[in-house]
Scaffold this active site. Structure first.
Site, PDB file in Angstrom:
ATOM      1  NE  ARG A  94      86.984  52.265  78.342  1.00  0.00           N
ATOM      2  CZ  ARG A  94      87.125  51.149  79.045  1.00  0.00           C
ATOM      3  NH1 ARG A  94      86.613  50.019  78.602  1.00  0.00           N
ATOM      4  NH2 ARG A  94      87.765  51.159  80.193  1.00  0.00           N
ATOM      5  CD  GLU A 137      58.130  55.190  63.292  1.00  0.00           C
ATOM      6  OE1 GLU A 137      58.075  54.104  63.890  1.00  0.00           O
ATOM      7  OE2 GLU A 137      58.090  56.295  63.868  1.00  0.00           O
ATOM      8  CG  ASP A 190      87.081  48.126  81.911  1.00  0.00           C
ATOM      9  OD1 ASP A 190      87.566  48.907  82.738  1.00  0.00           O
ATOM     10  OD2 ASP A 190      87.256  48.215  80.683  1.00  0.00           O
ATOM     11  N   PRO A 208      66.701  49.715  67.883  1.00  0.00           N
ATOM     12  CG  PRO A 208      64.727  50.867  68.347  1.00  0.00           C
ATOM     13  CD  PRO A 208      65.956  50.922  67.507  1.00  0.00           C
TER      14      PRO A 208
HETATM   15 CL1  6GU Z   1      70.744  51.200  68.585  1.00  0.00          CL
HETATM   16  N1  6GU Z   1      68.776  52.892  68.230  1.00  0.00           N
HETATM   17  C1  6GU Z   1      67.671  53.524  68.619  1.00  0.00           C
HETATM   18  N2  6GU Z   1      67.090  54.418  67.794  1.00  0.00           N
HETATM   19  N3  6GU Z   1      67.105  53.338  69.793  1.00  0.00           N
HETATM   20  C2  6GU Z   1      67.712  52.461  70.591  1.00  0.00           C
HETATM   21  C3  6GU Z   1      68.855  51.760  70.245  1.00  0.00           C
HETATM   22  C4  6GU Z   1      69.373  52.007  69.035  1.00  0.00           C
HETATM   23  N4  6GU Z   1      69.214  50.955  71.246  1.00  0.00           N
HETATM   24  C5  6GU Z   1      68.312  51.146  72.177  1.00  0.00           C
HETATM   25  N5  6GU Z   1      67.401  52.044  71.803  1.00  0.00           N
END
Ligand code: 6GU
Length: 242
Positions: A167, A122, A182, A95
């Protein structure tokens, strides 16, 4: 295209054997290899994590097993003569990464070899990305997020990125579907959402299909679709309109 995925939950990636991506794997268009990180540990309990330096909640994934797994996949011990054509790109879903977009999916679809490192807890000890970013036998490291929310691990994000990229690999989609239409497709649809679609019957529960789509006027239909894409984008994603 070769795709390796390292995870402590190999079963989490089972959906990649289904549907569109599954067919590309069966057809050997995509060489998919899923690896269990715990196979690269040496202690009795196959430990992959430890407490964070500096304190704080949760656990951090230890670098040792990651190093062994990634070196095993790359199949090289240190540097050797290499034309650079088949170096793997390390993808780390997190994230805290840069945003994964349709443009990233396009780039990935042209890569010969992607290796996904699925972190849990973590995250992974930061020295792992540091190390592989500096390795001449690897084609760099991409830390990527699929959106502004937190998942329990990188596996679902990996499913998302692999499907979005696969895809777009030539031969994976049938010609019956054009990736040019798309939402977010480079070119005409770059900053637009796709508008509504309809099929038979012409009237369903008193709701009629828009006349223009039954008209057979290809020019007017194309214009209507462009207009609808703008209407939908203004409504759902005004941030995309410049
Ligand atoms: Cl790539 N990993 C995690 N654990 N949470 C996320 C993410 C990735 N992208 C958004 N939230």
């Amino acid at each position: 295209m070769r795709i390796d995925i390292v995870t402590i939950f190999p079963e989490y990636l089972a959906p990649l054997r289904l549907s569109l991506v599954g067919r590309a794997v069966d057809a050997r268009t995509i060489d998919l290899r899923v690896h269990d990180l715990r196979a690269f540990t040496h202690d009795r309990h196959h430990t992959v994590d430890d407490t964070p330096y500096g304190g704080g909640p949760g656990m951090v994934m230890s670098p040792a097993a990651w190093g062994e797994a990634l070196d095993h996949i790359c199949g090289r011990r240190g540097v050797e003569a290499d034309d650079g054509a088949h170096r793997p790109t390390l993808v780390v879903p997190t994230p805290s990464g840069r945003r994964f977009t349709q443009a990233t999916a396009q780039e990935f679809s042209r890569e010969p070899w992607l290796v996904f490192a699925c972190g849990r807890y973590e995250g992974i000890d930061a020295r792992v990305t540091q190390h592989y970013a500096g390795r001449p036998d690897w084609n760099g490291v991409r830390e990527l997020s699929i959106g502004d929310y937190v998942l329990a691990g990188g596996e679902v994000a990996t499913l998302v990125m692999v499907e979005a990229a696969a895809r777009l690999v030539p031969g994976v989609l049938g010609n019956e579907t054009s990736v040019l239409d798309d939402s977010f497709a480079a070119g005409e649809m770059e900053n637009l959402l796709e508008g509504p679609v309809f099929t038979k019957p012409p009237v369903w529960r008193d709701l009629a299909v828009p006349e223009v789509l039954l008209s057979g006027h290809h020019g007017r239909i194309a214009q209507w679709r462009r207009d609808q894409a703008r209407v939908r984008t203004a409504d759902h994603r005004p941030d995309l309109l410049h």
